[in-house]
Motif scaffolding. Structure first.
Motif: not given
Length: 899
Positions: A332-333, A351-360, A420-426, A462-472
């Protein structure tokens, strides 16, 4: 020690992953039992102090230049700041006292036991600093782990600082010259803390580091004025409040200051069977430039790391990435701030890595190189690049200045497996890319050729989770394309991310991919570029980008849709005027995404590459002005790839926005035209009239140079759009033996064949697989240039480029050409729809039914022909679709006519 060295070179073993259960490719059983026993049996004795001579085997407290070892049976409390050491080995346990501020200076730390500063239950509250020096260069402390690092081989790193509130946003705009800012939440921040304000403009280098001079509630007084305006409002429904990150932590791991010149910083590396629990820590001057496996924090082939994490950390001024997860799962990151980073920052390696969580997480100012400019390989417009694109590609991929070729097109988040999950990152300012899905076909690097690699398909997962991310404040905000080849290079197009029900079966069912609640603003090129099919983007927000969103198809138009943009908001220009600098920007009153081509036409959504849908989406502030033109809806300028009349829009709303704009050809704006003419046949369907006011109508190019033969007096002409709006069954007409831009010889009848075709485009990187090579040969088997063709309808002549055109059912068209032979084909039309052609000078039809009169031909229900003097009349009647989805490449009827 031999056992420990062997551990560093453990063979990674594979486990079949097709059951759908969580997977781990490192078998714990291969770790030597003796080593595990040694790690678990640490510190049976009572703790003793570092300063106590009795702690040490020779009864002497270590002095400067020593390389002490804390034995397996020792539990040592660091109660003093020792003199600079030449190295430190921890086989037992070393715990920093929480009674004083302490510093540990050493060349390296070899960790087989445990290093603890605080705990999860009781975070450290005093200042603790570990400084890694390099007075003895080029040491290799343990094979494969290098020098100047905290190197964990079977040990545990427990670092727990007391700072948990790591970043916030501005609550009001901070003007250039301001000495204070207002934020949403400054709780826990202190006078003397160092903070960084992210850029809220197109230039990522407008990020600014400051020190808190005073603080009262959520108002922060800075140690010096701001050089730039930092925007702090929700504008037209888009949250563009600039992020403010806290860089200071009470636990600091750093390289000594010499690293600022050498770019050879410290590193933290966890090997198999190691554990890292890191929170509230500051990592400064870390990472070793141009050196593999030497990153600020790095899980290296740990396998199942359930429960391990880095969170609430600050990682800044690094020379080689920030967080690397390599051959490791379930880390968890979370809630980390990174600033001034060289190379891909958050990095999934093979590209083997899975189930990791990148949050906020918050990533600010990501650079390609410590001192040099990027040499990016991307789809920049011609007017903003200098030099030959092929030469740029070669320079970009040379590896001369970057660790990987892709680091020249650097990303804040480099994602090599969608599981892998990417949620609410910037991503708040990368020199090139914010979030980049760059997926290998199979895992690479350490895993290349292994059984687990052969059974893992990142591009079919399949995409695990990709939501709430911001890129600017990047060049491209979100990139779901340009997947890496085996040599770590990439092309501008590639085999797409196309999740399948069975990744091992290319012909299995395609699954939808959902990208939720994404925000992308102030990007110098695209807010989002995707390639693939069945992608659903819901509740997206794009604003202040050169181009809002573009989607390329992955399966060559064979699926119901490539992308659906649903319930979203697209804004051309907001209240955020940025920091104008060039004369053109100052005159315009706001910064521009492409200052070198100030008149670049900004557009909200680009149709491209087969079938795309826009549903219930609002477009705001797309109005022409003296500097540049604009439109909410447009097309990829000036594409040579296939388009579809099946693309659609419904439920659209326009607020102060010109709905459509199709720019005339301008080489400065172009990046994708390879001599093709597909863009001249563009069309999209307004299902409910929300764009045009005419339900079930088609919007087509009508710019005076590339008008469609469909357009007649029944159509509505929109001069400022360069478009016509027509009703009827509108499909595609091909006037050669090819299918649109694809030759007839290309095999499109299976996904295996279609993906082989996509692989064949790779040039030097194209697979040597026979099917790929056959598709490549077919793709480039072009006929010699042919005499031009013109179409005449209602007395008006229409020029044809690329042997294709849009066409309307129920019309009669004359074909004028000097060619000895013409093949006419219809695609993307309703079954039974017909078009009649008269061809002066032609005499023979290779197929169809002969009719006895022109009237009989007109009444015929089947494909037919009639010879009338020196003119051949042909009626083409569309048959059923080849597939359930009618593709522009599927010829529903075809006839060859000769003289």
């Amino acid at each position: 020690m031999l056992l420990l060295e062997a551990l560093g070179h453990l063979q990674v073993l594979g486990v079949d992953v097709m059951t759908g259960k969580s997977r781990s490719f490192l078998r714990v059983s291969v770790v030597p039992a003796l080593l595990l026993g040694g790690v678990c049996a640490i510190a049976q004795a009572a703790p003793t102090n570092w300063s106590d001579p009795a702690t040490w085997p020779n009864h002497k407290v270590p002095v400067a230049g020593d390389k002490p070892t804390i034995g397996r049976d020792k539990d040592v409390i660091l109660d003093v700041s020792p003199p600079a050491l030449a190295g430190l080995s921890i086989d037992g346990k070393l715990t920093f006292s929480n009674d004083a501020d302490l510093e540990l200076t050493t060349e390296w730390i070899m960790l087989h036991g445990e290093l603890a500063i605080g705990s999860e239950a009781a975070p450290h509250t005093r200042n603790a600093t570990i400084t890694l020096t390099n007075t003895v260069p080029n040491e290799d402390v343990m094979a494969g782990m290098g020098d100047r690092g905290i190197m964990i081989s079977g040990g545990t790193l427990n670092l727990h600082g007391d700072r948990t509130h790591t970043w916030t946003k501005l609550s009001n705009t901070a003007k250039a010259g301001s000495t204070s800012i207002e934020v949403l939440d400054a709780s826990g921040w202190r006078v003397g803390d160092e903070i960084v304000l992210a850029s809220t403009d197109f230039d990522p280098r407008q990020a600014e580091r400051r020190t808190i001079a005073a603080i009262r509630g959520n108002k922060i007084t800075l140690d010096k004025k701001l050089d730039y305006m930092h925007f702090g409002k929700i504008t037209f429904g888009v949250d563009e409040r600039g992020e403010v990150g806290l860089l200071t932590r009470n636990i600091k791991i750093q390289a000594s200051a010499d690293a600022e010149q050498t770019h050879f910083g410290g590193h933290i590396m966890a090997m198999p069977s190691s554990h890292m629990y890191v929170e509230g820590v500051e990592l400064n001057r870390m990472g070793q430039h141009m050196t593999l496996a030497r990153y600020p924090i790095h899980w290296h082939l740990v396998g199942d790391a359930q429960g391990q994490y880095i969170k609430n950390a600050s990682i800044h001024d690094t020379y080689n990435r920030c967080v690397t997860v390599h051959g490791t799962n379930f880390v968890r990151v979370e809630n980390n701030v990174t600033y001034n980073i060289v190379g891909h920052c958050f990095f999934l390696e093979d590209g083997i890595e899975h189930g990791n969580e990148f949050v906020r997480n918050l990533a600010i100012q990501i650079k390609c190189h410590p001192t040099k400019e990027c040499v990016p390989y991307n789809l920049a417009a011609n007017g903003e690049i200098s030099g030959n694109r092929q030469a740029i590609r070669q320079s970009s991929f040379s590896g001369k200045d970057t660790l990987l070729p892709s680091d020249n097109t650097v990303a804040a988040y480099w994602i090599t497996n969608p599981d892998n999950s990417f949620i609410d990152n910037v991503s708040a300012g990368s020199d090139e890319t914010g979030f980049w899905f760059s997926l290998p076909m199979h895992p690479q690097g350490q895993f290349a050729g292994t059984e687990v690699s052969k059974n893992t398909w990142p591009r079919r997962t399949p995409l695990r989770a990709f939501k709430g991310n911001v890129s600017h404040s990047n060049f491209d905000g979100f990139m779901i394309d340009r997947h890496i080849n085996e040599d770590n290079t990439f092309g501008l197009a590639s085999i797409p991310l196309l999740p399948l029900a069975d990744p091992n079966d290319l012909e299995s069912k395609v699954l939808e991919s959902h990208f939720e609640n994404l925000t992308s603003y102030k990007n110098r090129n695209g807010g989002l570029w995707g390639r693939g099919d069945m992608y659903v983007y819901s509740n997206a927000k794009f604003a202040d980008n050169a181009i809002g969103m573009t989607q390329a198809a992955g399966d060559i138009g064979s699926l119901p849709f490539s992308a659906r943009l649903v319930d979203s908001l697209v804004v051309g220009e907001t209240e955020n005027i940025g920091n104008p600098r060039t004369p053109e920007e100052i005159a315009y009153g706001r910064s521009l995404p492409k200052p070198a081509i100030a008149d670049f036409p900004i557009r909200g959504y680009e149709y491209y590459d087969y079938r795309d849908d826009v549903v219930n989406t609002t477009f705001v502030n797309f109005k022409d002005n003296k500097l540049r033109k604009t439109g909410a809806l447009s097309f990829l300028l000036f594409t040579s790839a296939g388009l579809s009349t099946g693309s659609s829009i419904s439920g659209a709303k326009f607020v102060n926005a010109k709905p459509v704009y199709f720019p005339k050809y301008d080489a400065r704006f172009d990046n994708d035209n390879r001599g093709g003419a597909q863009y001249r046949t563009l069309s999209f369907r307004d299902l409910d009239g929300s764009v045009t006011g005419i339900p079930d109508s088609h919007v087509m190019l009508h710019d005076g140079e590339n008008d469609s033969v469909v357009t007649d007096d029944t159509c509505k002409i929109e001069p400022t759009w360069n478009a016509s709006v027509c009703k009827g069954d509108i499909g595609r007409l091909n006037l050669s033996d090819s299918r649109g831009e694809l030759p007839r010889a290309v095999d499109l009848e299976s996904r295996t064949a279609r993906f082989a075709l996509l692989s064949s485009i790779g040039g030097g990187n194209a697979s040597q697989d026979p099917l790929v090579q056959a598709q490549r040969a077919a793709l480039f088997s072009r006929r010699p240039p042919q005499a031009p063709i013109a179409l005449v309808r209602n007395g008006k002549e229409f020029k044809i480029s690329g042997d294709q055109s849009t066409v309307k059912a129920g019309t009669e068209i004359q074909v004028k050409t000097e060619r000895p032979e013409v093949t006419l084909s219809l695609a993307e039309m309703d079954q039974g729809s017909w078009v009649i052609f008269d061809l002066p000078g032609f005499a023979h039809a290779a197929s169809g039914t002969e009719q006895r009169s022109l009237n009989a031909l007109r009444q015929a229900k089947e494909t037919s022909w009639f010879k009338d003097g020196d003119t051949l009349w042909v009626k083409l009647v569309a048959g059923p679709p080849v597939m359930q989805v009618i593709r522009p490449t599927d010829l529903q009827v075809s006839m060859t006519i000769s003289r």
